[in-house]
Design a protein around this motif. Structure first.
Motif, PDB file in Angstrom:
ATOM      1  N   ARG A  54       0.888  -0.809   0.199  1.00 19.71           N
ATOM      2  CA  ARG A  54      -0.211  -0.102   0.132  1.00 19.71           C
ATOM      3  C   ARG A  54       0.747   1.322   0.290  1.00 19.71           C
ATOM      4  O   ARG A  54       2.036   1.452   0.971  1.00 19.71           O
ATOM      5  CB  ARG A  54      -0.935   0.399   1.058  1.00 19.71           C
ATOM      6  CG  ARG A  54      -1.749  -1.089   1.025  1.00 19.71           C
ATOM      7  CD  ARG A  54      -2.681  -0.515   2.851  1.00 19.71           C
ATOM      8  NE  ARG A  54      -3.059  -0.469   2.676  1.00 19.71           N
ATOM      9  CZ  ARG A  54      -3.687   0.791   4.234  1.00 19.71           C
ATOM     10  NH1 ARG A  54      -3.453  -0.617   4.782  1.00 19.71           N
ATOM     11  NH2 ARG A  54      -4.862   0.817   4.699  1.00 19.71           N
ATOM     12  N   ARG A 111      -6.675   3.203  -1.601  1.00 17.71           N
ATOM     13  CA  ARG A 111      -5.958   2.356   0.500  1.00 17.71           C
ATOM     14  C   ARG A 111      -4.894   3.189   1.132  1.00 17.71           C
ATOM     15  O   ARG A 111      -3.884   1.495   1.331  1.00 17.71           O
ATOM     16  CB  ARG A 111      -7.023   0.798   0.205  1.00 17.71           C
ATOM     17  CG  ARG A 111      -7.859   0.730  -0.073  1.00 17.71           C
ATOM     18  CD  ARG A 111      -8.426  -0.845   0.305  1.00 17.71           C
ATOM     19  NE  ARG A 111      -7.644  -1.059   1.936  1.00 17.71           N
ATOM     20  CZ  ARG A 111      -6.708  -1.593   2.120  1.00 17.71           C
ATOM     21  NH1 ARG A 111      -6.357  -2.692   1.057  1.00 17.71           N
ATOM     22  NH2 ARG A 111      -6.747  -2.272   3.020  1.00 17.71           N
ATOM     23  N   ARG A 156     -10.653  11.633   4.988  1.00 12.79           N
ATOM     24  CA  ARG A 156     -10.603   9.987   5.693  1.00 12.79           C
ATOM     25  C   ARG A 156     -12.112   9.119   6.378  1.00 12.79           C
ATOM     26  O   ARG A 156     -12.001   8.651   6.752  1.00 12.79           O
ATOM     27  CB  ARG A 156      -9.377  10.098   6.648  1.00 12.79           C
ATOM     28  CG  ARG A 156      -8.838   9.004   6.946  1.00 12.79           C
ATOM     29  CD  ARG A 156      -7.775   9.285   8.227  1.00 12.79           C
ATOM     30  NE  ARG A 156      -7.953   9.747   9.118  1.00 12.79           N
ATOM     31  CZ  ARG A 156      -7.307   9.681  10.270  1.00 12.79           C
ATOM     32  NH1 ARG A 156      -6.533   8.894  10.512  1.00 12.79           N
ATOM     33  NH2 ARG A 156      -7.709  10.234  11.307  1.00 12.79           N
ATOM     34  N   ALA A 214     -14.128   7.833   3.707  1.00 12.06           N
ATOM     35  CA  ALA A 214     -14.122   6.746   3.643  1.00 12.06           C
ATOM     36  C   ALA A 214     -13.533   5.966   4.267  1.00 12.06           C
ATOM     37  O   ALA A 214     -13.997   4.479   3.503  1.00 12.06           O
ATOM     38  CB  ALA A 214     -13.090   7.548   2.473  1.00 12.06           C
ATOM     39  N   ARG A 215     -13.975   6.160   6.074  1.00 13.08           N
ATOM     40  CA  ARG A 215     -14.077   4.827   6.498  1.00 13.08           C
ATOM     41  C   ARG A 215     -12.397   4.614   5.967  1.00 13.08           C
ATOM     42  O   ARG A 215     -12.162   3.389   6.610  1.00 13.08           O
ATOM     43  CB  ARG A 215     -14.863   3.983   6.531  1.00 13.08           C
ATOM     44  CG  ARG A 215     -16.186   4.710   6.637  1.00 13.08           C
ATOM     45  CD  ARG A 215     -17.276   3.562   7.137  1.00 13.08           C
ATOM     46  NE  ARG A 215     -18.216   4.597   7.413  1.00 13.08           N
ATOM     47  CZ  ARG A 215     -19.732   3.956   8.004  1.00 13.08           C
ATOM     48  NH1 ARG A 215     -19.907   2.662   6.998  1.00 13.08           N
ATOM     49  NH2 ARG A 215     -21.098   4.327   7.960  1.00 13.08           N
ATOM     50  N   SER A 216     -11.794   5.349   5.934  1.00 13.08           N
ATOM     51  CA  SER A 216      -9.759   5.236   5.631  1.00 13.08           C
ATOM     52  C   SER A 216      -9.369   4.653   6.931  1.00 13.08           C
ATOM     53  O   SER A 216      -9.604   5.217   8.072  1.00 13.08           O
ATOM     54  CB  SER A 216      -9.508   6.284   4.785  1.00 13.08           C
ATOM     55  OG  SER A 216      -7.449   5.879   5.139  1.00 13.08           O
ATOM     56  N   ASP A 217      -8.486   3.753   6.760  1.00 12.10           N
ATOM     57  CA  ASP A 217      -7.494   2.790   8.121  1.00 12.10           C
ATOM     58  C   ASP A 217      -6.381   4.021   7.957  1.00 12.10           C
ATOM     59  O   ASP A 217      -5.146   4.115   8.963  1.00 12.10           O
ATOM     60  CB  ASP A 217      -7.315   1.512   8.203  1.00 12.10           C
ATOM     61  CG  ASP A 217      -6.490   0.924   7.684  1.00 12.10           C
ATOM     62  OD1 ASP A 217      -6.720   1.747   6.349  1.00 12.10           O
ATOM     63  OD2 ASP A 217      -6.211  -0.354   7.434  1.00 12.10           O
ATOM     64  N   ALA A 218      -6.246   5.486   7.282  1.00 11.95           N
ATOM     65  CA  ALA A 218      -4.223   5.656   6.915  1.00 11.95           C
ATOM     66  C   ALA A 218      -4.666   6.289   7.740  1.00 11.95           C
ATOM     67  O   ALA A 218      -5.583   6.948   8.296  1.00 11.95           O
ATOM     68  CB  ALA A 218      -4.643   5.977   5.357  1.00 11.95           C
ATOM     69  N   LEU A 250      -8.642   7.742  -1.796  1.00  9.94           N
ATOM     70  CA  LEU A 250      -8.743   6.516  -0.477  1.00  9.94           C
ATOM     71  C   LEU A 250      -9.647   5.700  -0.869  1.00  9.94           C
ATOM     72  O   LEU A 250      -8.761   4.345   0.379  1.00  9.94           O
ATOM     73  CB  LEU A 250      -9.050   7.963   1.423  1.00  9.94           C
ATOM     74  CG  LEU A 250      -8.201   8.460   1.555  1.00  9.94           C
ATOM     75  CD1 LEU A 250      -9.193   9.410   2.128  1.00  9.94           C
ATOM     76  CD2 LEU A 250      -7.539   7.802   1.548  1.00  9.94           C
ATOM     77  N   ARG A 251     -10.679   5.417  -0.905  1.00  9.74           N
ATOM     78  CA  ARG A 251     -11.185   3.930  -1.144  1.00  9.74           C
ATOM     79  C   ARG A 251     -10.930   3.511  -2.244  1.00  9.74           C
ATOM     80  O   ARG A 251     -10.715   1.491  -1.660  1.00  9.74           O
ATOM     81  CB  ARG A 251     -13.416   3.880  -1.637  1.00  9.74           C
ATOM     82  CG  ARG A 251     -13.661   4.662   0.124  1.00  9.74           C
ATOM     83  CD  ARG A 251     -15.631   4.750  -1.003  1.00  9.74           C
ATOM     84  NE  ARG A 251     -16.175   5.704   0.783  1.00  9.74           N
ATOM     85  CZ  ARG A 251     -17.249   6.184   0.440  1.00  9.74           C
ATOM     86  NH1 ARG A 251     -17.808   6.569  -1.403  1.00  9.74           N
ATOM     87  NH2 ARG A 251     -17.671   6.770   1.193  1.00  9.74           N
TER      88      ARG A 251
END
Length: 367
Positions: A3, A78, A97, A100-104, A74-75
């Protein structure tokens, strides 16, 4: 597939922040970590990209329009970490973020003196930022500022504990800087056989850079000795600055030469570089001038110049908006013998800076 680390900034060409983010992307990619250079827009031709990087153009007409494209990025891509630069983009990164519910891991970088940036209460955009930025930045995983003074000020303005805002200098002194500086100067005033010294200013023609004070100082210098002033940059103050130079009788010796993607041959050949800013964060061009061995004169504005110049050891510091003091310092710089020795500036090298950013971004273990 590994990633990527994503760097979010306005565009891949332009001023100091853009150059810093491109340098940072190159330094991270050189360690084998894939990097996405996520930009709001691409004005004109795309410059050569560092190996190991990918350009993601969100093609937003305005900064606020970045949000949908950033959420989609972001989706789909990732990234494991996202570093954003610039107050508006930083706020949008926080919102994206979450959407997008991103974990970044999200790190927001402050490249300007926030107190001065937020001072114009009459501007509705500034009024809004003053209320939105503190809340947004508290939702980031880390906050970075580009100088110690800027970090201390940011913690106070944002009402955050000082340990939450980390100071990391910019990766400015790169091999590419010296390679570009060795190219031919495009401006005829900078010919090798010139007999008149040339002062150089560089930056957006806007109130922050206070080129009006520089032109007033130059008029004082010009009254005492031959000299020329070359200013590289574009902006809304062009007409006013041209009128000021003409009104002071120095118009023939002041050239507002416009923006260039490669200012380094001109910078390397200037007889002195002058920073006249009212405020900064960590002025990239001041570091670049030092690295190239160019004599420098700077205002002691918030923030950055005093740290770069070590309180005046590496170059003259004068009060902001003081054309008399600035003129005196310029005259001393022009009169002093100078052998163009390039100082050692390890604190601004990619090798030093990139690893600090990787630790904050949480990807050091993979480097």
């Amino acid at each position: 597939m590994t990633r990527p680390v994503a760097l979010l900034f306005s565009n891949p060409v332009g001023g100091g922040v853009q150059r810093v983010m491109m340098n940072l992307g190159a330094g991270i990619a050189a360690l084998g970590i894939p990097v996405d250079l996520v930009v709001a827009r691409v004005p004109g031709d795309v410059p050569p990209l560092p190996p190991g990087t990918r350009l993601v153009n969100l093609a937003a007409r305005r900064t606020v329009n970045v949000l949908p494209g950033l959420v989609r990025y972001l989706r789909e891509s990732r990234p494991r970490a996202l570093l954003s630069a610039g107050e508006r983009l930083n706020v949008l990164a926080v919102l994206a973020r979450a959407a997008a519910r991103s974990d970044a891991r999200l790190v927001v970088a402050i490249h300007i003196a926030l107190r001065a940036q937020f001072a114009n209460a009459a501007d509705p955009r500034t009024w809004l930022l003053r209320r939105v930025v503190p809340a947004a930045y508290r939702r980031a995983d880390a906050v970075v500022s580009v100088s110690r003074a800027a970090a201390a000020e940011a913690a106070e303005v944002l009402r955050m504990p000082p340990e939450r805002v980390r100071a990391i200098y910019n990766p400015v002194v790169t091999p590419e800087l010296f390679r570009h500086a060795a190219g031919p100067a495009a401006h005829p005033w900078l010919a090798d056989d010139r007999t008149v010294p040339v002062l150089l200013g560089m930056g957006r023609l806007a109130p922050q850079k206070d080129f009006a004070t520089l032109i007033r100082a130059f008029a004082r210098v010009r009254a005492l000795r031959p000299a020329r002033l070359l200013i590289l940059g574009e902006g809304e103050e062009r007409d006013a600055l041209r009128a000021l130079a003409d009104g002071l009788g120095v118009g023939a010796d002041v050239d507002l030469a416009g923006f260039t993607n490669d200012p380094y041959p001109s910078l390397a050949r200037a007889d002195a570089f002058v920073l006249s800013s009212a405020w900064e964060g960590l002025p990239t061009v001041l570091i670049e001038a030092l690295a190239l061995g160019v004599p420098v004169v700077s205002t002691d504005c918030p923030t950055g110049p005093a740290e770069i110049l070590r309180g005046g050891e590496r170059g003259a510091l004068v009060p902001p908006a003081d054309s008399v003091a600035l003129a005196d310092a310029i005259l001393r710089a022009l009169d002093a013998p100078h052998d163009r020795v390039r100082p050692d500036l390890p604190e601004f090298s990619p090798d030093h800076v990139v690893h600090q950013y990787l630790r904050v971004l949480g990807v050091e273990a993979d480097a």
